[in-house]
Design a protein around this motif. Structure first.
Motif, PDB file in Angstrom:
ATOM      1  N   TRP A   4      11.637  -4.399   6.489  1.00  0.00           N
ATOM      2  CA  TRP A   4      12.348  -3.969   7.683  1.00  0.00           C
ATOM      3  C   TRP A   4      13.047  -5.174   8.315  1.00  0.00           C
ATOM      4  CZ3 TRP A   4       6.953  -4.022   7.414  1.00  0.00           C
ATOM      5  CH2 TRP A   4       6.290  -4.948   8.223  1.00  0.00           C
ATOM      6  N   SER A   5      14.025  -4.878   9.135  1.00  0.00           N
ATOM      7  CA  SER A   5      14.765  -5.926   9.844  1.00  0.00           C
ATOM      8  C   SER A   5      14.288  -5.999  11.285  1.00  0.00           C
ATOM      9  CB  SER A   5      16.264  -5.639   9.818  1.00  0.00           C
ATOM     10  OG  SER A   5      16.963  -6.556  10.662  1.00  0.00           O
ATOM     11  N   THR A   6      14.147  -7.221  11.784  1.00  0.00           N
ATOM     12  CA  THR A   6      13.813  -7.413  13.198  1.00  0.00           C
ATOM     13  C   THR A   6      15.056  -7.641  14.043  1.00  0.00           C
ATOM     14  OG1 THR A   6      13.567  -9.822  13.026  1.00  0.00           O
ATOM     15  CG2 THR A   6      11.627  -8.476  12.519  1.00  0.00           C
ATOM     16  N   GLY A   7      16.226  -7.671  13.393  1.00  0.00           N
ATOM     17  CA  GLY A   7      17.468  -7.866  14.122  1.00  0.00           C
ATOM     18  C   GLY A   7      18.005  -9.278  14.066  1.00  0.00           C
ATOM     19  N   PHE A   8      17.237 -10.210  13.493  1.00  0.00           N
ATOM     20  CA  PHE A   8      17.735 -11.576  13.318  1.00  0.00           C
ATOM     21  C   PHE A   8      16.999 -12.208  12.141  1.00  0.00           C
ATOM     22  CE2 PHE A   8      13.954 -12.315  15.785  1.00  0.00           C
ATOM     23  CZ  PHE A   8      13.470 -13.552  15.350  1.00  0.00           C
ATOM     24  N   GLY A   9      17.642 -13.183  11.517  1.00  0.00           N
ATOM     25  CA  GLY A   9      17.032 -13.871  10.393  1.00  0.00           C
ATOM     26  C   GLY A   9      16.874 -12.956   9.193  1.00  0.00           C
ATOM     27  N   SER A  10      16.074 -13.425   8.232  1.00  0.00           N
ATOM     28  CA  SER A  10      15.828 -12.642   7.026  1.00  0.00           C
ATOM     29  C   SER A  10      15.003 -11.403   7.336  1.00  0.00           C
ATOM     30  CB  SER A  10      15.085 -13.499   5.991  1.00  0.00           C
ATOM     31  OG  SER A  10      15.823 -14.659   5.668  1.00  0.00           O
ATOM     32  N   ALA A  11      15.104 -10.405   6.470  1.00  0.00           N
ATOM     33  CA  ALA A  11      14.279  -9.208   6.613  1.00  0.00           C
ATOM     34  C   ALA A  11      12.812  -9.562   6.425  1.00  0.00           C
ATOM     35  CB  ALA A  11      14.709  -8.148   5.605  1.00  0.00           C
ATOM     36  N   THR A  12      11.949  -8.735   7.010  1.00  0.00           N
ATOM     37  CA  THR A  12      10.506  -8.920   6.892  1.00  0.00           C
ATOM     38  C   THR A  12       9.980  -8.143   5.705  1.00  0.00           C
ATOM     39  OG1 THR A  12      10.269  -9.165   9.283  1.00  0.00           O
ATOM     40  CG2 THR A  12       8.281  -8.614   8.033  1.00  0.00           C
ATOM     41  N   ASP A  13       9.225  -8.813   4.848  1.00  0.00           N
ATOM     42  CA  ASP A  13       8.490  -8.134   3.790  1.00  0.00           C
ATOM     43  C   ASP A  13       7.053  -7.928   4.241  1.00  0.00           C
ATOM     44  OD1 ASP A  13      10.619  -7.949   2.066  1.00  0.00           O
ATOM     45  OD2 ASP A  13      10.088  -9.714   0.891  1.00  0.00           O
ATOM     46  N   GLY A  14       6.546  -6.726   4.044  1.00  0.00           N
ATOM     47  CA  GLY A  14       5.162  -6.423   4.375  1.00  0.00           C
ATOM     48  C   GLY A  14       4.533  -5.591   3.274  1.00  0.00           C
ATOM     49  N   TRP A  15       3.209  -5.595   3.219  1.00  0.00           N
ATOM     50  CA  TRP A  15       2.473  -4.782   2.252  1.00  0.00           C
ATOM     51  C   TRP A  15       1.516  -3.877   3.000  1.00  0.00           C
ATOM     52  CZ3 TRP A  15       0.646  -9.580  -1.022  1.00  0.00           C
ATOM     53  CH2 TRP A  15       1.769 -10.117  -1.695  1.00  0.00           C
ATOM     54  N   LEU A  16       1.562  -2.594   2.671  1.00  0.00           N
ATOM     55  CA  LEU A  16       0.617  -1.628   3.212  1.00  0.00           C
ATOM     56  C   LEU A  16      -0.449  -1.370   2.146  1.00  0.00           C
ATOM     57  CD1 LEU A  16      -0.301   0.416   5.347  1.00  0.00           C
ATOM     58  CD2 LEU A  16       1.289   2.070   4.317  1.00  0.00           C
ATOM     59  N   LEU A  17      -1.698  -1.638   2.484  1.00  0.00           N
ATOM     60  CA  LEU A  17      -2.810  -1.564   1.536  1.00  0.00           C
ATOM     61  C   LEU A  17      -3.790  -0.468   1.959  1.00  0.00           C
ATOM     62  CD1 LEU A  17      -3.500  -5.413   1.347  1.00  0.00           C
ATOM     63  CD2 LEU A  17      -1.918  -4.083  -0.071  1.00  0.00           C
ATOM     64  N   ARG A  18      -4.231   0.333   0.975  1.00  0.00           N
ATOM     65  CA  ARG A  18      -5.194   1.405   1.204  1.00  0.00           C
ATOM     66  C   ARG A  18      -6.124   1.520   0.004  1.00  0.00           C
ATOM     67  NH1 ARG A  18      -3.964   5.926   4.231  1.00  0.00           N
ATOM     68  NH2 ARG A  18      -4.354   7.281   2.444  1.00  0.00           N
ATOM     69  N   PRO A  19      -7.269   2.160   0.167  1.00  0.00           N
ATOM     70  CA  PRO A  19      -8.135   2.372  -0.992  1.00  0.00           C
ATOM     71  C   PRO A  19      -7.465   3.296  -2.007  1.00  0.00           C
ATOM     72  CG  PRO A  19      -9.298   2.838   1.069  1.00  0.00           C
ATOM     73  CD  PRO A  19      -7.851   2.723   1.401  1.00  0.00           C
ATOM     74  N   VAL A  20      -7.615   2.993  -3.260  1.00  0.00           N
ATOM     75  CA  VAL A  20      -7.061   3.850  -4.308  1.00  0.00           C
ATOM     76  C   VAL A  20      -7.666   5.250  -4.199  1.00  0.00           C
ATOM     77  CG1 VAL A  20      -7.038   4.267  -6.793  1.00  0.00           C
ATOM     78  CG2 VAL A  20      -6.497   2.000  -5.920  1.00  0.00           C
ATOM     79  N   GLY A  21      -6.820   6.267  -4.268  1.00  0.00           N
ATOM     80  CA  GLY A  21      -7.287   7.639  -4.255  1.00  0.00           C
ATOM     81  C   GLY A  21      -7.408   8.265  -2.882  1.00  0.00           C
ATOM     82  N   GLU A  22      -7.295   7.465  -1.829  1.00  0.00           N
ATOM     83  CA  GLU A  22      -7.403   7.999  -0.473  1.00  0.00           C
ATOM     84  C   GLU A  22      -6.082   8.674  -0.099  1.00  0.00           C
ATOM     85  OE1 GLU A  22      -8.988   9.398   2.488  1.00  0.00           O
ATOM     86  OE2 GLU A  22     -10.262   7.784   1.716  1.00  0.00           O
ATOM     87  N   THR A  23      -6.141   9.896   0.361  1.00  0.00           N
ATOM     88  CA  THR A  23      -4.917  10.640   0.671  1.00  0.00           C
ATOM     89  C   THR A  23      -4.730  10.891   2.165  1.00  0.00           C
ATOM     90  OG1 THR A  23      -6.078  12.732   0.304  1.00  0.00           O
ATOM     91  CG2 THR A  23      -4.885  11.769  -1.569  1.00  0.00           C
ATOM     92  N   GLY A  24      -5.799  10.864   2.930  1.00  0.00           N
ATOM     93  CA  GLY A  24      -5.690  11.152   4.352  1.00  0.00           C
ATOM     94  C   GLY A  24      -5.385   9.910   5.180  1.00  0.00           C
ATOM     95  N   PRO A  25      -5.035  10.102   6.448  1.00  0.00           N
ATOM     96  CA  PRO A  25      -4.773   8.957   7.322  1.00  0.00           C
ATOM     97  C   PRO A  25      -6.038   8.156   7.591  1.00  0.00           C
ATOM     98  CG  PRO A  25      -4.741  11.002   8.576  1.00  0.00           C
ATOM     99  CD  PRO A  25      -4.827  11.386   7.142  1.00  0.00           C
ATOM    100  N   LEU A  26      -5.882   6.848   7.671  1.00  0.00           N
ATOM    101  CA  LEU A  26      -7.005   5.927   7.876  1.00  0.00           C
ATOM    102  C   LEU A  26      -6.777   5.073   9.120  1.00  0.00           C
ATOM    103  CD1 LEU A  26      -7.376   4.638   4.197  1.00  0.00           C
ATOM    104  CD2 LEU A  26      -8.842   6.310   5.354  1.00  0.00           C
ATOM    105  N   PRO A  27      -7.841   4.540   9.706  1.00  0.00           N
ATOM    106  CA  PRO A  27      -7.656   3.643  10.853  1.00  0.00           C
ATOM    107  C   PRO A  27      -6.810   2.435  10.464  1.00  0.00           C
ATOM    108  CG  PRO A  27      -9.932   3.597  10.053  1.00  0.00           C
ATOM    109  CD  PRO A  27      -9.261   4.743   9.374  1.00  0.00           C
ATOM    110  N   GLY A  28      -5.858   2.101  11.304  1.00  0.00           N
ATOM    111  CA  GLY A  28      -4.907   1.045  10.997  1.00  0.00           C
ATOM    112  C   GLY A  28      -5.381  -0.331  11.451  1.00  0.00           C
ATOM    113  N   LEU A  29      -5.071  -1.340  10.622  1.00  0.00           N
ATOM    114  CA  LEU A  29      -5.427  -2.721  10.918  1.00  0.00           C
ATOM    115  C   LEU A  29      -4.296  -3.632  10.451  1.00  0.00           C
ATOM    116  CD1 LEU A  29      -7.483  -4.971  11.724  1.00  0.00           C
ATOM    117  CD2 LEU A  29      -8.368  -4.835   9.374  1.00  0.00           C
ATOM    118  N   VAL A  30      -3.742  -4.430  11.360  1.00  0.00           N
ATOM    119  CA  VAL A  30      -2.749  -5.432  11.001  1.00  0.00           C
ATOM    120  C   VAL A  30      -3.467  -6.766  10.863  1.00  0.00           C
ATOM    121  CG1 VAL A  30      -0.606  -6.597  11.647  1.00  0.00           C
ATOM    122  CG2 VAL A  30      -0.937  -4.186  12.234  1.00  0.00           C
TER     123      VAL A  30
END
Length: 376
Positions: free
Chosen positions: A69-95
């Motif tokens: 995603w872009s923050t509006g200045f500088g290079s775009a931000t790369d991020g990784w979203l990690l979850r347990p394999v096989g989990e399909t429902g929403p999980l509590p979020g942690l940055v």
């Protein structure tokens, strides 16, 4: 302040009395977020952020999705979203917020795995600071939707060497010559980090002229990331938590103080009173914590506790060379009083580890247990 001049005040004796209008620990907590945003000059956080998915993978029980995603200045931000394999429902979020560590070629890679092999500098860094673990992957395997991203100045958000001014290039060339003369191998990552170190001060001047700060633009990056995770369908409702070690801990303190929606905060090996740090520890810290004017806001533990009764976990490393134990204990007392005053003493958890400056394995386990128990 004792009668003996503290090491970081030598040569400017008396200035403290002229500049500090009130003791560090006398600020009303409700004032802190607004004052902090003003002092940091944090640019406005956009209400929405367009997100692009750029890849996916499975590794060691973790399913990853690459985001950009872009923050509006500088290079775009790369991020990784990690979850347990096989989990399909929403999980509590942690940055999970990566640290500073003098390593700016890599950001999120310090706390999360995607590729084999892990870069050698990252392996060595984790061994020293994270008990050898990719903590974000561990937290994802334990049942969380975890987002890691590069803060401004690191990884995908780093400033290219070609953009750095002659002064930082000159300083870097001298240090690189010393490395080579000592017979040290200088890889691409080391070379970048050597250039990035002197450039950090020059960038701080530029950001100050523009009315913001290193801490301000990084806090904005982090609040955008918390919004990205909170709005993602993989994340359960109720707000996301943030956690970071060292410079990442400073980022967690600031993001939490500046946000109405973060649900819980973890700060690892990044807690002391400012008064304690003034006795010879300032040189070890970056602009993320030691932002110009922050002494006008409140003491550091007050900023960390500004959102009480929000759940707060602080990991203290008792043999931390970057913070005095007296400063840690004083900070713990301030936070404890703030939470007691808010009728929420049980929402503050202190974990004392017989460890050097690190987010060690015992603290990782204690934090995860606490996080799973925290209200949602």
């Amino acid at each position: 302040m004792s009668n003996q001049v503290k090491r970081d005040l030598r040569g400017i004796e008396g200035l403290e009395a002229l500049t500090r209008r009130r003791p560090f620990s006398s600020r009303n907590a409700v004032e802190i977020p607004g004052l902090l945003a003003d002092v940091l000059g944090m640019p406005e956080v956009p209400p929405e952020t367009a997100i692009e998915e750029t890849g996916s993978w499975h590794k060691d029980g973790v399913e990853g999705v690459a985001l950009r995603w872009s923050t509006g200045f500088g290079s775009a931000t790369d991020g990784w979203l990690l979850r347990p394999v096989g989990e399909t429902g929403p999980l509590p979020g942690l940055v999970v917020l990566h640290c500073h560590g003098g390593m700016k070629r890599y950001g999120k890679e310090k706390v999360a795995d995607r590729h084999h092999p892990v870069p050698a500098p990252v392996v060595a860094f984790r061994a020293e600071c994270y008990s050898g673990r990719a903590v974000a992957n561990d937290f994802a395997r334990a049942g969380h939707a975890v987002l890691v991203h590069d803060a401004f100045g690191w990884g995908s958000r780093r400033v290219p060497v070609d953009y750095m001014p002659e002064r930082s290039e000159h300083i870097a060339s001298l240090e690189l010559k010393e490395h080579l003369a000592a017979g040290h191998a200088v890889g691409e990552a080391t070379e970048y980090d050597v250039h990035a170190a002197p450039h950090e001060d020059i960038m701080a001047k530029t950001l100050g002229v523009l009315g913001t700060s290193w801490a301000g633009v990084i806090a904005r990056d982090d609040l955008i990331a918390t919004s990205v995770l909170a709005q993602h369908p993989a994340t359960a409702k109720g707000g996301v938590a943030v956690v970071g070690f060292s410079g990442g801990g400073a980022r967690a303190v600031l993001a939490s103080a500046l946000s109405d929606s973060i649900r819980a905060t973890g700060v690892m090996a990044m807690m002391s009173t400012f008064d304690g740090i003034l006795d010879g520890y300032l040189h070890a810290h970056s602009w993320t914590m030691m932002s110009p004017g922050i002494g006008r806001v409140a003491d550091w533990p007050e900023i960390a506790a500004a959102r009480a009764p929000r759940p707060l976990f602080v990991g203290y490393a008792e043999r931390d060379a970057l913070f005095p134990l007296t400063g840690m204990r004083a900070a713990h007392d301030i936070i404890s009083r703030r939470y007691a005053t808010s009728q929420a003493a049980e929402q503050y958890r202190a974990h004392w580890a017989n460890a050097t400056h690190s987010f060690d394995a015992s603290t990782q386990r204690a934090f995860l247990t606490w996080l799973n128990e925290s209200p949602r």
